[in-house]
Write a protein that holds these residues in place. Structure first.
Motif, PDB file in Angstrom:
ATOM      1  N   GLU A  23     196.691  27.018  18.317  1.00  0.00           N
ATOM      2  CA  GLU A  23     195.577  26.085  18.137  1.00  0.00           C
ATOM      3  C   GLU A  23     194.437  26.714  17.324  1.00  0.00           C
ATOM      4  OE1 GLU A  23     195.921  22.986  18.598  1.00  0.00           O
ATOM      5  OE2 GLU A  23     197.874  23.275  19.563  1.00  0.00           O
ATOM      6  N   LYS A  24     194.283  28.034  17.423  1.00  0.00           N
ATOM      7  CA  LYS A  24     193.251  28.700  16.602  1.00  0.00           C
ATOM      8  C   LYS A  24     193.651  28.660  15.130  1.00  0.00           C
ATOM      9  CE  LYS A  24     189.439  30.677  15.805  1.00  0.00           C
ATOM     10  NZ  LYS A  24     188.152  30.011  16.115  1.00  0.00           N
ATOM     11  N   ILE A  25     194.938  28.845  14.873  1.00  0.00           N
ATOM     12  CA  ILE A  25     195.411  28.742  13.483  1.00  0.00           C
ATOM     13  C   ILE A  25     195.199  27.319  12.966  1.00  0.00           C
ATOM     14  CG2 ILE A  25     197.457  28.791  11.986  1.00  0.00           C
ATOM     15  CD1 ILE A  25     198.538  31.086  13.693  1.00  0.00           C
ATOM     16  N   ARG A  26     195.519  26.336  13.823  1.00  0.00           N
ATOM     17  CA  ARG A  26     195.340  24.932  13.420  1.00  0.00           C
ATOM     18  C   ARG A  26     193.871  24.652  13.071  1.00  0.00           C
ATOM     19  NH1 ARG A  26     198.217  20.372  14.802  1.00  0.00           N
ATOM     20  NH2 ARG A  26     199.411  21.519  16.353  1.00  0.00           N
ATOM     21  N   GLU A  27     192.980  25.164  13.924  1.00  0.00           N
ATOM     22  CA  GLU A  27     191.540  24.961  13.716  1.00  0.00           C
ATOM     23  C   GLU A  27     191.088  25.615  12.402  1.00  0.00           C
ATOM     24  OE1 GLU A  27     189.248  27.020  16.677  1.00  0.00           O
ATOM     25  OE2 GLU A  27     187.332  26.303  15.907  1.00  0.00           O
ATOM     26  N   PHE A  28     191.586  26.808  12.141  1.00  0.00           N
ATOM     27  CA  PHE A  28     191.210  27.526  10.921  1.00  0.00           C
ATOM     28  C   PHE A  28     191.745  26.809   9.683  1.00  0.00           C
ATOM     29  CE2 PHE A  28     191.646  30.738   7.617  1.00  0.00           C
ATOM     30  CZ  PHE A  28     190.418  31.374   7.661  1.00  0.00           C
ATOM     31  N   ALA A  29     193.004  26.383   9.744  1.00  0.00           N
ATOM     32  CA  ALA A  29     193.606  25.683   8.600  1.00  0.00           C
ATOM     33  C   ALA A  29     192.845  24.388   8.312  1.00  0.00           C
ATOM     34  CB  ALA A  29     195.083  25.407   8.868  1.00  0.00           C
ATOM     35  N   ALA A  30     192.438  23.676   9.377  1.00  0.00           N
ATOM     36  CA  ALA A  30     191.664  22.444   9.196  1.00  0.00           C
ATOM     37  C   ALA A  30     190.321  22.758   8.544  1.00  0.00           C
ATOM     38  CB  ALA A  30     191.458  21.746  10.541  1.00  0.00           C
ATOM     39  N   ALA A  31     189.704  23.863   8.954  1.00  0.00           N
ATOM     40  CA  ALA A  31     188.380  24.216   8.429  1.00  0.00           C
ATOM     41  C   ALA A  31     188.437  24.556   6.940  1.00  0.00           C
ATOM     42  CB  ALA A  31     187.788  25.394   9.210  1.00  0.00           C
ATOM     43  N   ILE A  32     189.557  25.108   6.479  1.00  0.00           N
ATOM     44  CA  ILE A  32     189.673  25.379   5.043  1.00  0.00           C
ATOM     45  C   ILE A  32     190.333  24.202   4.324  1.00  0.00           C
ATOM     46  CG2 ILE A  32     189.661  27.893   5.365  1.00  0.00           C
ATOM     47  CD1 ILE A  32     192.692  27.895   4.787  1.00  0.00           C
ATOM     48  N   GLY A  33     190.621  23.145   5.080  1.00  0.00           N
ATOM     49  CA  GLY A  33     191.148  21.924   4.482  1.00  0.00           C
ATOM     50  C   GLY A  33     192.574  22.057   3.975  1.00  0.00           C
ATOM     51  N   ASP A  34     193.338  22.974   4.583  1.00  0.00           N
ATOM     52  CA  ASP A  34     194.693  23.242   4.082  1.00  0.00           C
ATOM     53  C   ASP A  34     195.738  22.585   4.980  1.00  0.00           C
ATOM     54  OD1 ASP A  34     197.092  24.277   3.156  1.00  0.00           O
ATOM     55  OD2 ASP A  34     196.211  26.224   2.670  1.00  0.00           O
ATOM     56  N   PRO A  35     196.426  21.555   4.461  1.00  0.00           N
ATOM     57  CA  PRO A  35     197.386  20.818   5.295  1.00  0.00           C
ATOM     58  C   PRO A  35     198.794  21.426   5.323  1.00  0.00           C
ATOM     59  CG  PRO A  35     197.200  19.759   3.156  1.00  0.00           C
ATOM     60  CD  PRO A  35     196.289  20.971   3.112  1.00  0.00           C
ATOM     61  N   HIS A  36     198.974  22.650   4.824  1.00  0.00           N
ATOM     62  CA  HIS A  36     200.333  23.204   4.782  1.00  0.00           C
ATOM     63  C   HIS A  36     200.970  23.170   6.181  1.00  0.00           C
ATOM     64  CE1 HIS A  36     203.800  25.636   3.955  1.00  0.00           C
ATOM     65  NE2 HIS A  36     203.448  25.731   2.681  1.00  0.00           N
ATOM     66  N   PRO A  37     202.172  22.583   6.301  1.00  0.00           N
ATOM     67  CA  PRO A  37     202.773  22.425   7.636  1.00  0.00           C
ATOM     68  C   PRO A  37     203.151  23.736   8.323  1.00  0.00           C
ATOM     69  CG  PRO A  37     204.290  21.680   5.908  1.00  0.00           C
ATOM     70  CD  PRO A  37     202.967  21.936   5.244  1.00  0.00           C
ATOM     71  N   ALA A  38     203.328  24.819   7.563  1.00  0.00           N
ATOM     72  CA  ALA A  38     203.685  26.108   8.182  1.00  0.00           C
ATOM     73  C   ALA A  38     202.584  26.619   9.102  1.00  0.00           C
ATOM     74  CB  ALA A  38     203.988  27.152   7.112  1.00  0.00           C
ATOM     75  N   TYR A  39     201.369  26.049   8.970  1.00  0.00           N
ATOM     76  CA  TYR A  39     200.240  26.475   9.801  1.00  0.00           C
ATOM     77  C   TYR A  39     200.170  25.722  11.133  1.00  0.00           C
ATOM     78  CZ  TYR A  39     198.618  28.377   5.304  1.00  0.00           C
ATOM     79  OH  TYR A  39     198.518  29.040   4.109  1.00  0.00           O
ATOM     80  N   THR A  40     200.859  24.581  11.189  1.00  0.00           N
ATOM     81  CA  THR A  40     200.701  23.725  12.381  1.00  0.00           C
ATOM     82  C   THR A  40     202.011  23.300  13.025  1.00  0.00           C
ATOM     83  OG1 THR A  40     200.568  21.837  10.865  1.00  0.00           O
ATOM     84  CG2 THR A  40     198.481  22.751  11.663  1.00  0.00           C
ATOM     85  N   ASP A  41     203.091  23.345  12.269  1.00  0.00           N
ATOM     86  CA  ASP A  41     204.360  22.817  12.770  1.00  0.00           C
ATOM     87  C   ASP A  41     205.377  23.959  12.880  1.00  0.00           C
ATOM     88  OD1 ASP A  41     206.796  21.634  13.194  1.00  0.00           O
ATOM     89  OD2 ASP A  41     206.720  20.319  11.432  1.00  0.00           O
ATOM     90  N   PRO A  42     205.713  24.364  14.113  1.00  0.00           N
ATOM     91  CA  PRO A  42     206.649  25.487  14.280  1.00  0.00           C
ATOM     92  C   PRO A  42     207.981  25.266  13.563  1.00  0.00           C
ATOM     93  CG  PRO A  42     205.639  24.916  16.383  1.00  0.00           C
ATOM     94  CD  PRO A  42     205.215  23.857  15.405  1.00  0.00           C
ATOM     95  N   GLU A  43     208.443  24.009  13.505  1.00  0.00           N
ATOM     96  CA  GLU A  43     209.725  23.745  12.836  1.00  0.00           C
ATOM     97  C   GLU A  43     209.615  23.980  11.334  1.00  0.00           C
ATOM     98  OE1 GLU A  43     212.512  23.436  14.465  1.00  0.00           O
ATOM     99  OE2 GLU A  43     211.265  23.624  16.267  1.00  0.00           O
ATOM    100  N   ALA A  44     208.479  23.565  10.758  1.00  0.00           N
ATOM    101  CA  ALA A  44     208.263  23.790   9.320  1.00  0.00           C
ATOM    102  C   ALA A  44     208.177  25.286   9.025  1.00  0.00           C
ATOM    103  CB  ALA A  44     206.983  23.085   8.871  1.00  0.00           C
ATOM    104  N   ALA A  45     207.546  26.017   9.937  1.00  0.00           N
ATOM    105  CA  ALA A  45     207.448  27.472   9.755  1.00  0.00           C
ATOM    106  C   ALA A  45     208.833  28.108   9.850  1.00  0.00           C
ATOM    107  CB  ALA A  45     206.497  28.067  10.787  1.00  0.00           C
ATOM    108  N   LYS A  46     209.630  27.631  10.808  1.00  0.00           N
ATOM    109  CA  LYS A  46     210.989  28.183  10.987  1.00  0.00           C
ATOM    110  C   LYS A  46     211.851  27.905   9.765  1.00  0.00           C
ATOM    111  CE  LYS A  46     210.908  28.193  15.986  1.00  0.00           C
ATOM    112  NZ  LYS A  46     210.973  27.319  17.149  1.00  0.00           N
TER     113      LYS A  46
END
Lengths: 150, 142
Positions: A23-46
């Motif tokens: 959730e901290k990564i999600r919050e940080f990614a949102a703050a920099i406005g970066d929607p890359h799914p590897a930051y929020t979706d474990p399946e996309a990261a995998k």
């Protein structure tokens, strides 16, 4: 007054572990406005070969800078933080920081220079995971502007 | 790590898709909260002016984070970044209006290195001036 050169090479003891949360990564990614799914979706990261969500490249600055506070606020060094600006920032990654990491930082003063009355301090943070592997090294250049006369 | 760009397909001079980022006061407040950097020069106009700045300025690390997106969106895998460094040369001044500040970031391949790695040089422009110097990333391509 110029900073004491004898501090060059000084290392500070490793920090307590910083646990990287999804959730901290999600919050940080949102703050920099970066929607890359590897930051929020474990399946996309995998799908990219990462075991869990990864952090944006500059995320680890949060951890490294907090650790650098030991240098910045070291009363023996006597840096005037009210005059400090962030000059340069560099990272070298062995792998991306990811959720679940428990990161410790060992901070070292790489160099102290005096340029045109300014103190220039190079602080290195070696960031290790729980198994002791180096994950990333962060170099923070801090410039303490010369004090005004009088 | 699985970058979507192949090393064989890029040459020195290959341009990365440029991007434009808009930073408003709200962006800075959100970044302050997420990063824990509550230095008042990034949200308090009165304080910023007292210390000699023209107005509130963006966190250098926020500009650095935005500039990185030109690289990570290009490779498709943010985990492909091997090195990334910048020099903060000029502040990004963010006025208290709906427009905020606009930072334009472009990048091009400056060198092909060993091990499928390339060096990308980035340029970040704000109000006609470069705000980052020596802005370079090394990324591992497919």
């Amino acid at each position: 007054m110029a900073l004491d050169q004898s501090f060059v090479g000084r290392s500070y003891p490793p920090t307590d572990p910083y646990e990287v949360g999804r959730e901290k990564i999600r919050e940080f990614a949102a703050a920099i406005g970066d929607p890359h799914p590897a930051y929020t979706d474990p399946e996309a990261a995998k799908a990219l070969g990462h075991p869990d969500v990864i952090a944006p490249p500059t995320f680890v600055f949060l951890v490294a800078f907090k650790a650098a506070g030991r240098v910045i606020h070291d009363p023996e060094l006597g840096l005037d933080y009210s005059r400090v600006v962030h000059g340069d920032q560099k990272f070298a990654y062995r792998r991306p920081v990811r959720a679940g990491d428990r990161l410790t930082v060992t901070t070292t003063i790489d160099s102290i220079k005096s340029l045109a009355g300014n103190d220039v301090l190079d602080v290195r943070g070696d960031v290790h995971d729980e198994s002791g592997e180096l994950v990333v090294t962060a170099w923070i250049k801090l410039v303490a502007r010369a004090a005004e006369e009088g | 790590m699985t970058a979507k760009i192949a090393y064989a397909d890029v040459e020195v001079g290959t341009e990365l898709p440029a991007q434009v980022f808009r930073l408003t006061r709200a962006t800075l407040v959100e970044y302050a909260g997420a990063s824990g950097d509550f230095n008042p020069i990034h949200w308090n106009e009165k304080f910023a002016k007292e210390v000699g700045l023209p107005d509130v300025i963006a966190h250098g690390m926020l500009t650095m984070a935005e500039a990185a997106r030109v690289v990570t969106d290009w490779t498709g895998d943010p985990g492909a970044v091997v090195e990334y460094g910048v020099r903060f040369t000029k502040p990004v001044v963010v006025p208290n209006d709906d427009e905020g500040a606009t930072v334009e970031v472009s990048g091009k391949v400056a060198a092909k290195l060993d091990d499928n790695q390339v060096r990308v040089d980035l340029t970040a422009m704000f109000a006609g001036q470069k705000v980052l110097g020596m802005s370079r990333a090394v990324v591992r391509l497919a």
